[in-house]
Design an enzyme around this catalytic site. Structure first.
Site, PDB file in Angstrom:
ATOM      1  N   ALA B  10       0.829  -1.211   0.000  1.00 52.05           N
ATOM      2  CA  ALA B  10       0.000   0.000   0.000  1.00 52.05           C
ATOM      3  C   ALA B  10       0.864   1.262   0.000  1.00 52.05           C
ATOM      4  O   ALA B  10       0.545   2.238  -0.683  1.00 52.05           O
ATOM      5  CB  ALA B  10      -0.922  -0.004   1.220  1.00 52.05           C
ATOM      6  N   THR B  77       9.686  -1.990   1.831  1.00 51.41           N
ATOM      7  CA  THR B  77       9.379  -3.419   1.985  1.00 51.41           C
ATOM      8  C   THR B  77       8.957  -3.662   3.431  1.00 51.41           C
ATOM      9  O   THR B  77       9.142  -2.803   4.297  1.00 51.41           O
ATOM     10  CB  THR B  77      10.606  -4.293   1.617  1.00 51.41           C
ATOM     11  OG1 THR B  77      11.652  -4.078   2.584  1.00 51.41           O
ATOM     12  CG2 THR B  77      11.141  -3.950   0.223  1.00 51.41           C
ATOM     13  N   VAL B 133       7.889   6.299  11.646  1.00 54.67           N
ATOM     14  CA  VAL B 133       7.368   6.613  12.987  1.00 54.67           C
ATOM     15  C   VAL B 133       6.121   7.484  12.872  1.00 54.67           C
ATOM     16  O   VAL B 133       6.206   8.679  12.602  1.00 54.67           O
ATOM     17  CB  VAL B 133       8.421   7.362  13.836  1.00 54.67           C
ATOM     18  CG1 VAL B 133       7.886   7.611  15.246  1.00 54.67           C
ATOM     19  CG2 VAL B 133       9.726   6.587  13.898  1.00 54.67           C
ATOM     20  N   GLU B 190      -4.264  -7.325  11.212  1.00 58.54           N
ATOM     21  CA  GLU B 190      -3.817  -8.377  10.305  1.00 58.54           C
ATOM     22  C   GLU B 190      -4.396  -9.727  10.753  1.00 58.54           C
ATOM     23  O   GLU B 190      -4.796  -9.889  11.902  1.00 58.54           O
ATOM     24  CB  GLU B 190      -2.281  -8.502  10.353  1.00 58.54           C
ATOM     25  CG  GLU B 190      -1.528  -7.218  10.158  1.00 58.54           C
ATOM     26  CD  GLU B 190      -1.205  -6.960   8.698  1.00 58.54           C
ATOM     27  OE1 GLU B 190      -1.322  -7.886   7.884  1.00 58.54           O
ATOM     28  OE2 GLU B 190      -0.841  -5.809   8.377  1.00 58.54           O
ATOM     29  N   LYS B 205       9.022   1.688  17.038  1.00 60.32           N
ATOM     30  CA  LYS B 205       8.931   3.136  16.818  1.00 60.32           C
ATOM     31  C   LYS B 205       9.567   3.911  17.971  1.00 60.32           C
ATOM     32  O   LYS B 205      10.257   4.913  17.752  1.00 60.32           O
ATOM     33  CB  LYS B 205       7.475   3.546  16.620  1.00 60.32           C
ATOM     34  CG  LYS B 205       6.908   2.980  15.304  1.00 60.32           C
ATOM     35  CD  LYS B 205       5.397   3.066  15.244  1.00 60.32           C
ATOM     36  CE  LYS B 205       4.867   2.444  13.953  1.00 60.32           C
ATOM     37  NZ  LYS B 205       3.404   2.239  13.986  1.00 60.32           N
ATOM     38  N   GLY B 299      -1.430   3.813   6.894  1.00 57.75           N
ATOM     39  CA  GLY B 299      -2.190   3.999   5.666  1.00 57.75           C
ATOM     40  C   GLY B 299      -1.264   4.354   4.513  1.00 57.75           C
ATOM     41  O   GLY B 299      -0.227   4.991   4.718  1.00 57.75           O
TER      42      GLY B 299
END
Lengths: 315, 315
Positions: B10, B77, B133, B190, B205, B299
């Site tokens: 995405a 990736t 992050v 997920e 993060k 997103g």
């Protein structure tokens, strides 16, 4: 970098105090009646000691600071409307000498943005003014990072005094005059609170945001803003709002429709319903939804932090 | 700028889609099995059409993208732990060619920060990783603007899936398994939710934040973090918290004491108690109090926005 500081109120003094932490040297300071200049760094304690005792910062005229050796002029005199003087002339003097100018003073950026940008185009120096909008909150640097064309609107609370009054009125069920007097006692409101409670201060900040977001396509000034203050809000209006899970905040907007500031109903736990003197700005982005930035919108060290971040960007 | 995009999930696809709006050209894209390369700009529609139909983006090997003509390699990736491959090698290839690298992949920055900084020091290229992050939220650029030494701690919610589950559990009085299944139906979680609900993603993060804030004084990896997830939180714990005006959030911290992530009680209307998939970070600053930044932490377009802001900083 060598800094010349115009204005020794809370903000100017904090810049003088914090500059060494950022590796800078203050070579000049001036208030409206005098100046201290020293190319190797002013004697800070002596300057403020003189100011406390006799009311002058040094033996020179204020203009001596403009002629001093410096890389960045920090304009921290009080915001004035209309011709935005003397701040505008201070910045012009710096740019005409190909020096940088960093402003906490909203006047030149909100009232004479076109003139300011024209001076910058002719100069080797750069103009920065993060400190003029939202104190410590990195509002303008976020717009620069995103790119102005990626942000379609800005909304929020950018006057801590009005927000303090409204949030106290709502929390305590007290009237405007009572809370204003309390705010004046606490030093949160000025003796003459008009600039804050009539919405002028917030409007100047949203005018600046509109100037930045429009990227020169249109130049805004206070005259273009629709502004309404909070003096006439009765305690009963806040009670009615609360019954409906809402509250009132002085909300500013910089959108494609222009600049508007006025009291608005917002949900009680909405992101924009910050409490006390806190400020918040909400950006509508083109591809990344809403973004909120909040923090302290005023105060000496807070505003000085924004100034010194601006200075850092010029290195 | 010419961009080579490693990874066409995405995020990678959104970078390809949005790059022209920012004036960039995509000269290569690669997934794990193939690549499309064209120095004058790939044919985006053809690439994604092939990917839809046959599962390959182009006729080349993935490594061909690393050898392509580009100014910036975008590493998008999936995040891997330990050696952080193949992301780390992609970034190394770019830096060894004196090209820039912009990462959305957290692996190399959280697991091999020392190696990454060593490669950057030897290169003419620069490494940026805002997108790793907090998605669209300008967290790392704010640290850079303030100066890392001006920020003493970072806290907040940086995993939208765990936050969605906790805020739904609290709002609806439902159990963890029920809400998780709902989140999976909605695409918020997920099929294997471990990475999010066990706190690993948030910990990576905050490890990255610690690496940035410590300015090389100490290098952190996931091994240094104390991490607890949200699987074992009963609905009754949220009910009890609510009776006390509080709620539970998966809060991460990057402080002088190190990196910690775990469920914490926070006031229901606290700034950190964001709802749904929203993310927030709170900085403790040295001179300017607390600063909050919130927005969409994940997103495709949101993360691509952060990547393209990073690319803009390299121009």
């Amino acid at each position: 970098m060598k800094l010349a500081i115009m204005g020794v109120g809370a903000v100017g003094r904090s810049v003088v105090d914090l500059a060494p932490d950022y590796g800078h040297v203050v070579t000049a300071v001036a208030d409206s009646s005098s100046a201290a200049v020293d190319p190797s760094g002013i004697d800070v304690d002596a300057v403020f000691d003189r100011k406390e005792r006799g009311g002058v910062v040094g033996s020179g005229d204020p203009e001596d600071a403009l002629d001093a050796e410096y890389d960045v002029l920090v304009e921290a005199t009080p915001t004035t409307l209309g011709d935005a003087e003397p701040g505008f002339s201070h910045v012009r003097a710096a740019l005409e000498r190909d020096r940088h100018a960093v402003l906490a003073n909203k006047g030149p950026v909100a009232e004479r943005y076109g003139d300011l940008m024209a001076l910058e185009r002719e100069s080797e120096g750069t103009v920065q003014f993060e400190a003029a909008v939202g104190g410590a909150i990195p509002i303008l640097s976020t717009i620069a990072d995103f790119g102005p064309s990626q942000i379609s609107a800005a909304r929020g609370v950018l006057n801590g005094t009005a927000n303090f009054v409204l949030s106290r009125m709502a929390a305590e069920g007290l009237g405007y005059e009572h809370v204003l007097a309390e705010a004046q006692d606490l030093g949160v409101a000025e003796a003459d609170p008009a600039f804050d409670v009539d919405g002028t201060d917030a409007a100047l900040k949203f005018v600046i945001l509109s100037n930045v977001l429009s990227q020169g396509e249109r130049v805004y000034s206070l005259e273009d803003a629709t502004v309404e203050g909070i003096r006439d809000i009765p305690a009963s209006a806040l009670d009615l709002a609360a019954e409906d899970g809402r509250t009132v905040r002085l909300i500013g907007e910089a959108t494609a429709d222009g600049v508007r500031v006025g009291p608005r109903l917002v949900p009680q736990h909405d992101a924009l319903a910050v409490s006390g003197t806190r400020n918040i700005v909400q950006f509508e982005t083109v591809n990344a939804g809403q973004l909120h930035l909040s923090g302290r919108g005023a105060g000496g060290p807070e505003t000085a932090t924004a100034i010194l971040s601006d200075v850092g960007r010029l290195e």
